[in-house]
Design an enzyme around this catalytic site. Sequence first.
Site, PDB file in Angstrom:
ATOM      1  N   VAL A  39     -47.455-133.672 -23.765  1.00  0.00           N
ATOM      2  CA  VAL A  39     -46.058-134.048 -23.991  1.00  0.00           C
ATOM      3  C   VAL A  39     -45.308-133.852 -22.680  1.00  0.00           C
ATOM      4  O   VAL A  39     -45.646-132.995 -21.880  1.00  0.00           O
ATOM      5  CB  VAL A  39     -45.388-133.241 -25.132  1.00  0.00           C
ATOM      6  N   SER A  40     -44.275-134.675 -22.485  1.00  0.00           N
ATOM      7  CA  SER A  40     -43.547-134.679 -21.213  1.00  0.00           C
ATOM      8  C   SER A  40     -42.579-133.515 -21.062  1.00  0.00           C
ATOM      9  O   SER A  40     -42.294-133.093 -19.950  1.00  0.00           O
ATOM     10  CB  SER A  40     -42.777-135.989 -21.053  1.00  0.00           C
ATOM     11  N   THR A  41     -42.031-133.013 -22.164  1.00  0.00           N
ATOM     12  CA  THR A  41     -41.075-131.909 -22.069  1.00  0.00           C
ATOM     13  C   THR A  41     -41.510-130.771 -22.972  1.00  0.00           C
ATOM     14  O   THR A  41     -42.239-130.967 -23.942  1.00  0.00           O
ATOM     15  CB  THR A  41     -39.654-132.353 -22.493  1.00  0.00           C
ATOM     16  N   GLN A  89     -40.641-131.104 -26.773  1.00  0.00           N
ATOM     17  CA  GLN A  89     -41.453-131.938 -27.656  1.00  0.00           C
ATOM     18  C   GLN A  89     -42.604-131.110 -28.212  1.00  0.00           C
ATOM     19  O   GLN A  89     -42.947-130.064 -27.668  1.00  0.00           O
ATOM     20  CB  GLN A  89     -42.014-133.140 -26.880  1.00  0.00           C
TER      21      GLN A  89
END
Length: 195
Positions: A9-11, A14
């Site tokens: 996940v990018s952040t 999330q």
Amino acid sequence: MALIGYARVSTKEQNLDLQLHALKKAGCDIIYKDFGVSATALHRPQFERVLDILKADDVLVMWKMDRAFRSVKHALDILELFDMRGIKMRSLTEHIETSSAIGRCLYILSNSFAQLEIDLNAERTTDGMTIAKEKGVHVGRPRKLLPAMSSFIRYVLAWQPDITHRQIAAHFGISTRTLSRELNAQADPVLEYAQ
């Protein structure tokens, strides 16, 4: 043969629940997870660990290919590496497996379309920012000082020359460089009239 899962996940806000559920359901023996790693990040610690442990006949399983690859070139480089080492890949949502010629072709096409989507989004963002700038909308980080405050500070500086930029910047909790940039961002017709 081992099924090794990879999720990203990018952040940090999330979560991986959807990906992890799908990877467990697919029968993955081990799942490596990267949290808060951007799609374009060059360094993905857990993905790099996966690359180190995979061996011939293993299958790298991912929920979606964009979880693992940052560009078409990256995806093609990994495919070439895996072909040399006898490793296969499987994408659960795209239903692609690189164990066949058709699967490898679909893999390349799918990554090409993913790259196209990234490039189109970047173009739309750039175009939107250009239009916003033309309309006079501030693009980027929020300004440290509101335009009205900048006008007030310019007025004070005009009538109180003994006050320094350093004093004003310290009062507002900003650097003198930021203060100068904010003061120079727009002319103040009231101040120009007063002079």
